[in-house]
Design a protein around this motif. Structure first.
Motif, PDB file in Angstrom:
ATOM      1  N   LYS A 158       0.816  -1.250  -0.079  1.00 39.31           N
ATOM      2  CA  LYS A 158       0.083  -0.074  -0.074  1.00 39.31           C
ATOM      3  C   LYS A 158       0.904   1.386  -0.131  1.00 39.31           C
ATOM      4  N   ALA A 159       2.004   1.257  -0.738  1.00 42.13           N
ATOM      5  CA  ALA A 159       2.552   2.667  -1.085  1.00 42.13           C
ATOM      6  C   ALA A 159       1.890   3.345  -2.142  1.00 42.13           C
ATOM      7  N   TYR A 160       0.965   2.608  -2.716  1.00 44.12           N
ATOM      8  CA  TYR A 160       0.247   3.710  -3.795  1.00 44.12           C
ATOM      9  C   TYR A 160      -0.999   2.664  -4.051  1.00 44.12           C
ATOM     10  N   PRO A 161      -1.946   3.273  -4.430  1.00 41.20           N
ATOM     11  CA  PRO A 161      -2.936   2.722  -5.474  1.00 41.20           C
ATOM     12  C   PRO A 161      -2.628   2.088  -6.790  1.00 41.20           C
ATOM     13  N   GLY A 162      -1.920   2.759  -7.599  1.00 41.95           N
ATOM     14  CA  GLY A 162      -1.435   2.320  -8.690  1.00 41.95           C
ATOM     15  C   GLY A 162      -0.158   3.471  -9.166  1.00 41.95           C
ATOM     16  N   ALA A 163       0.390   2.752 -10.299  1.00 40.15           N
ATOM     17  CA  ALA A 163       1.599   3.414 -10.725  1.00 40.15           C
ATOM     18  C   ALA A 163       1.848   3.639 -12.346  1.00 40.15           C
ATOM     19  N   VAL A 164       2.454   4.522 -12.851  1.00 36.32           N
ATOM     20  CA  VAL A 164       2.613   4.634 -14.119  1.00 36.32           C
ATOM     21  C   VAL A 164       4.063   4.725 -14.392  1.00 36.32           C
ATOM     22  N   TRP A 165       4.788   4.137 -15.241  1.00 33.47           N
ATOM     23  CA  TRP A 165       6.121   4.472 -15.486  1.00 33.47           C
ATOM     24  C   TRP A 165       6.434   4.336 -16.808  1.00 33.47           C
TER      25      TRP A 165
ATOM     26  N   ALA B 103      10.473   1.414 -22.974  1.00 33.42           N
ATOM     27  CA  ALA B 103       9.433   0.547 -22.067  1.00 33.42           C
ATOM     28  C   ALA B 103       8.770   1.291 -21.367  1.00 33.42           C
ATOM     29  N   SER B 104       7.529   0.937 -20.995  1.00 33.90           N
ATOM     30  CA  SER B 104       6.427   1.756 -20.102  1.00 33.90           C
ATOM     31  C   SER B 104       5.446   0.657 -19.760  1.00 33.90           C
ATOM     32  N   GLY B 105       4.645   1.263 -18.737  1.00 24.37           N
ATOM     33  CA  GLY B 105       3.371   0.301 -18.193  1.00 24.37           C
ATOM     34  C   GLY B 105       2.861   0.838 -17.049  1.00 24.37           C
ATOM     35  N   THR B 106       1.938   0.151 -16.504  1.00 19.42           N
ATOM     36  CA  THR B 106       1.150   0.674 -15.418  1.00 19.42           C
ATOM     37  C   THR B 106       0.927  -0.614 -14.530  1.00 19.42           C
ATOM     38  N   VAL B 107       0.674  -0.206 -13.257  1.00 16.46           N
ATOM     39  CA  VAL B 107       0.141  -1.440 -12.481  1.00 16.46           C
ATOM     40  C   VAL B 107      -1.015  -0.588 -11.423  1.00 16.46           C
ATOM     41  N   GLY B 108      -2.223  -1.580 -11.089  1.00 20.84           N
ATOM     42  CA  GLY B 108      -2.816  -0.941 -10.073  1.00 20.84           C
ATOM     43  C   GLY B 108      -3.926  -0.305 -10.463  1.00 20.84           C
ATOM     44  N   LEU B 109      -4.669   0.217  -9.558  1.00 20.18           N
ATOM     45  CA  LEU B 109      -5.897   1.149  -9.921  1.00 20.18           C
ATOM     46  C   LEU B 109      -5.624   2.790  -9.684  1.00 20.18           C
ATOM     47  N   LEU B 110      -6.439   3.247 -10.516  1.00 19.83           N
ATOM     48  CA  LEU B 110      -6.860   4.925 -10.283  1.00 19.83           C
ATOM     49  C   LEU B 110      -7.138   5.174  -8.937  1.00 19.83           C
TER      50      LEU B 110
END
Length: 347
Positions: free
Chosen positions: A19-26, A36-43
């Motif tokens: 629970k460092a964050y709900p989601g991430a974009v990189w 390279a790029s991607g997402t994890v988690g929820l808004l």
């Protein structure tokens, strides 16, 4: 060599679990573009159908200091309208004869100006933007310029005021005209966001007044107090725009239209300016934690959970955007995630 996307995703999944964050974009890349790029988690954890997306809009918090202040100060420097080592009192009537008049733009950019360390704008100057401006520009220094490196939001606030004075434009107008529009950063702007954009924004901290998480309104209290536009914070942006900005730092030829600053300002800034003092600083940029200044991996972070890195030495940039404030103000575990991400990208 591009680091393993799987390793990056495994690292970012740890942040979700903790629970460092709900989601991430990189993303990471070089001057030619993203590698390279991607997402994890929820808004938003309360909306399980709303996954984090590559075009999610983020409150970038202190990345405002780079996107709006550092960059526009660079335009004034390259235009010959600002000398970094001239005492501010000699070029700015508002501060002439006041303590701040002894400091220089370089002092402010290296956090060595000796200005107060805490914002406390409302407590000191109430809620009137004009009174805040006058108070900040006329207040006593915390220490003499050049004595110590002490990070403070005041530096960016003052430089934003200075940019407005020298350009005759508000900071949002100046940044849009001289930086964001030429680079094609069409999704970068100061808030509050219009409703159609706010729905795409990653929510941040719970607002005690409304009982809802801030979404499309700057988390930073000083930015809100000043109507959304100030040097401290308040900018919203997306991954693609930040990538365009960082690519330009690595190779100005990537820009179809040249913004107001060029490679001279970038080179001047991504250089140590604090001598033997600690912590080491360039001009607003700082060496990434865990790296040697000789590595020339420079970084800037935002309190909401945002970060960007650029290394002119190896020609690589990276962005990690999270809305960690949704859960906590605690620096951990995001600090560990950021450091791990930097290690995977830059070594």
């Amino acid at each position: 060599m591009t680091p393993s996307t799987d390793r990056i995703h495994r690292l970012l999944e740890v942040g979700l679990r903790d629970k460092a964050y709900p989601g991430a974009v990189w993303a990471l890349g070089d001057a030619a573009g993203a590698l390279a790029s991607g997402t994890v988690g929820l808004l938003d954890p309360h909306r399980p159908e709303a996954a984090m997306r590559l075009d999610t809009v983020f409150d970038v918090a202190s990345l405002t200091k780079i996107l709006a202040v550092w960059s526009t100060v660079g335009t004034l420097w390259e235009d010959g309208r600002l000398l970094l080592d001239e005492p501010l009192g000699g070029l700015w009537p508002e501060v002439n004869g006041h303590p701040l008049g002894k400091a220089t733009a370089r002092n402010l950019l290296t956090h060595t100006a000796g200005v107060p360390l805490r914002a406390q704008l409302r407590n000191l100057y109430c809620a009137d933007p004009a009174a805040i401006r006058t108070g900040v520009l006329h207040e006593a220094l915390h220490r003499q310029p050049g004595e110590a490196v002490e990070y403070t939001d005041r530096a960016a606030l003052i430089l934003g005021y200075l940019a407005e004075h020298l350009s005759g434009r508000s900071l949002d107008q100046l940044a849009a005209a001289r930086i964001w529009a030429p680079l094609g950063m069409t999704s970068t702007r100061f808030g509050p966001l219009p409703a159609e954009l706010a729905t795409r924004a990653a929510p941040t901290e719970l607002d005690q007044d409304t009982g809802t998480h801030l979404q499309g309104t700057a988390h930073d209290f000083s930015a809100r107090l000043l109507g959304g536009v100030c040097g401290i914070a308040g900018v919203f942006s997306v991954l693609d725009d930040l990538a365009v900005f960082l690519r330009y730092l690595l190779d100005p030829a990537t820009a179809t239209h040249r913004p107001g600053f060029g490679p001279e300002w970038t080179e001047e800034s991504l250089t140590v300016h604090t001598g033997s003092m600690e912590p080491v600083r360039g001009l607003f940029w700082h060496p990434a934690p865990g790296t040697d200044p000789a590595d020339r991996t420079w970084a800037h972070y935002g309190f909401t959970g945002t970060a960007m890195w650029v290394s002119p030495k190896i020609g690589v940039w990276a962005v990690l955007l999270t809305n960690k404030l949704y859960f906590t103000r605690d620096r951990e575990p995001l600090t560990s995630i950021r450091n791990g991400f930097r290690e995977l990208v830059f070594g």
